[in-house]
Design a protein around this motif. Sequence first.
Motif, PDB file in Angstrom:
ATOM      1  N   VAL A 147       0.827  -1.214  -0.029  1.00 41.90           N
ATOM      2  CA  VAL A 147       0.148  -0.154  -0.063  1.00 41.90           C
ATOM      3  C   VAL A 147       0.862   1.130  -0.107  1.00 41.90           C
ATOM      4  CG1 VAL A 147      -1.554   1.343   1.417  1.00 41.90           C
ATOM      5  CG2 VAL A 147      -1.980  -1.128   1.500  1.00 41.90           C
ATOM      6  N   VAL A 148       0.554   2.195  -1.038  1.00 39.33           N
ATOM      7  CA  VAL A 148       1.297   3.393  -1.169  1.00 39.33           C
ATOM      8  C   VAL A 148       0.618   4.363  -0.408  1.00 39.33           C
ATOM      9  CG1 VAL A 148       2.583   4.993  -2.396  1.00 39.33           C
ATOM     10  CG2 VAL A 148       2.648   2.629  -3.218  1.00 39.33           C
ATOM     11  N   LEU A 171       3.686   1.708   2.780  1.00 37.20           N
ATOM     12  CA  LEU A 171       4.922   2.797   2.545  1.00 37.20           C
ATOM     13  C   LEU A 171       4.231   4.443   2.710  1.00 37.20           C
ATOM     14  CD1 LEU A 171       6.261   1.432  -0.779  1.00 37.20           C
ATOM     15  CD2 LEU A 171       7.041   0.886   1.589  1.00 37.20           C
ATOM     16  N   GLU A 172       5.077   4.974   3.675  1.00 38.21           N
ATOM     17  CA  GLU A 172       4.615   6.132   3.980  1.00 38.21           C
ATOM     18  C   GLU A 172       5.688   7.097   3.907  1.00 38.21           C
ATOM     19  OE1 GLU A 172       1.582   8.044   4.575  1.00 38.21           O
ATOM     20  OE2 GLU A 172       2.937   9.858   4.754  1.00 38.21           O
ATOM     21  N   VAL A 176       6.103  10.332  10.281  1.00 37.93           N
ATOM     22  CA  VAL A 176       5.147  10.017  11.304  1.00 37.93           C
ATOM     23  C   VAL A 176       3.356   9.962  10.371  1.00 37.93           C
ATOM     24  CG1 VAL A 176       3.582  10.028  13.427  1.00 37.93           C
ATOM     25  CG2 VAL A 176       5.946  10.488  13.076  1.00 37.93           C
ATOM     26  N   PRO A 177       2.798   8.917  10.086  1.00 38.43           N
ATOM     27  CA  PRO A 177       1.773   8.960   9.299  1.00 38.43           C
ATOM     28  C   PRO A 177       0.682  10.040   9.938  1.00 38.43           C
ATOM     29  CG  PRO A 177       1.695   6.944  10.229  1.00 38.43           C
ATOM     30  CD  PRO A 177       3.021   7.326  10.626  1.00 38.43           C
ATOM     31  N   LEU A 178       0.100  10.630   8.930  1.00 40.21           N
ATOM     32  CA  LEU A 178      -1.019  11.823   9.436  1.00 40.21           C
ATOM     33  C   LEU A 178      -0.632  12.727  10.235  1.00 40.21           C
ATOM     34  CD1 LEU A 178      -4.079   9.190   9.972  1.00 40.21           C
ATOM     35  CD2 LEU A 178      -3.697  10.648   7.899  1.00 40.21           C
ATOM     36  N   VAL A 179       0.833  13.093  10.370  1.00 40.20           N
ATOM     37  CA  VAL A 179       1.304  13.957  11.291  1.00 40.20           C
ATOM     38  C   VAL A 179       0.590  15.138  11.430  1.00 40.20           C
ATOM     39  CG1 VAL A 179       3.187  14.358  10.054  1.00 40.20           C
ATOM     40  CG2 VAL A 179       3.225  14.603  12.538  1.00 40.20           C
ATOM     41  N   GLY A 204       8.743   7.502   5.878  1.00 37.26           N
ATOM     42  CA  GLY A 204       9.945   8.502   5.519  1.00 37.26           C
ATOM     43  C   GLY A 204      10.334   7.554   4.092  1.00 37.26           C
ATOM     44  N   GLU A 205       9.302   6.853   3.342  1.00 35.50           N
ATOM     45  CA  GLU A 205       9.611   6.330   2.288  1.00 35.50           C
ATOM     46  C   GLU A 205       9.008   7.114   1.204  1.00 35.50           C
ATOM     47  OE1 GLU A 205      11.668   3.859   1.703  1.00 35.50           O
ATOM     48  OE2 GLU A 205      11.871   2.876   3.487  1.00 35.50           O
TER      49      GLU A 205
END
Lengths: 391, 101
Positions: A147-148, A171-172, A176-179, A204-205
Amino acid sequence: MTRILVVVGAGLCGGAAVQALRGEGFDGRIVMVGAEPHLPYERPPLSKEYLRGEQDRDALFLWPESAYSENDIEVRLETRVLALHPDGPAVELEGGERIDAEGVLLATGGRPPLLGGEPSDRVLTLRTVEDADRIRAALDGAGRLVVVGAGFIGAEVAASARGLGVEVTMLEMLDVPLVRAIGEEMGKVYAAIHRDHGVDLRTGESVKAVEEDSGGDVVVIGVGIEPNVDLARDAGLEVDDGVVVDGRCRTSAAGVFAAGDVARHDHPLFGPLRVEHYDNALKQGAAAARSMLGRDEVFDDPHWFWSDQYDVNLQVAGFASSWDRTVVRGSIEDLDFAVFFLRDGVLLSVLGVNRGKDVRRAMKLIAARARPDPGSLADQEVDLRTLVPAS
Amino acid sequence: MAERVAGRDDIPVGEMRSFEVGGREVAVANADGTFYAFEDECTHQFCRLSEGDIEGDRVICACHGSEFDLETGDAVNPPATEPVETYSISVEGDDLLVDLG
């Protein structure tokens, strides 16, 4: 002469608009034009219950066919609008028909970007019910799902795939996701929920390219949507990450309105804001319809959405681009809490994890621009309803 | 047959409680002094309605915001589209009695 109103887009926003037009007593012609081959249907289940095979396609339709036929709503499906003429206004349909109307509502939604990938059976995005069917078919034979994007759509697809027993890598781009939406502390809680359910979450990708290889991996790209502003832009309307509308959903062209995912709405509480959520599509669509009928009503709903992932029900109400204080109510460790986001003492937003009641009550505070006492927000003995200021 | 579920003072104004009556989960709501009884399960995703809120003449599901008319059980705000079952409730003396019919 018969009055005519045209709604461009047959998603939930367009559906809500035409139902509201008739509900408000408009007795002229109502024409709804949609590119998809379906009547308006619900998209939230496409990443969840429908994707997992727990819900039938029939159950996606919010209004039955009779709600259109009995209300004498002319529905043109699988039909694109080729041009909008702002003077008039008028729309030009695929096939050559031109409709001169008293008002036109743009409810054209958005499309998910492919990030340069070529669409295929194994490189997919999610917007339509057909997209969901393709993802489901791909998952059934998948070695692994990649999942991208760890935003809500991507994360829901990841959670559903885990539920189906598929290995998932997510991959995010952010550390930090949704920061930006919910802050670092809550973003980390969210990341932990996915890792606890076996998702290989890599932050961080940045994704540079998406290519198919000979392995069995499936890629779902879930990095939000690009608003479908083409018609508005070509017609010379003001566009800025969405079709720009005022508080009453009016575009820069007289008689032309916009609502839902495509609209950048001047919200009285939060300023200019484009919202890609179900509840907004319904409520703003109905509000735009009332505005088309001349009702003097600013759309001031505080915004609300939910996301179900695994056994976690997450809800957010309000909007905060920045804040100077957060207050936690309940237990983060037990995933049973609400977090309040305040700026200069004003409650702007709330995030609830398995705390729908708190979120709903806090919405009233947000709508009232309340400055609740932080100690009272944190105190679970305090009923949030008692903190609404007297009007 | 009517069955006592609670005392009338046990459920304050604006609150709901859940009871098991005849093998069913029944929510009892006190909306401004008027009591209502209905199936304690949202028709959308099966959340307990008693964990939601009452606003005016509606009960609102805490999970996804579906709203039901307390009197008729009709779904009046999505995502739910199907009604919840309502039951008759009466106040006799200090008691609340629910009748599944």
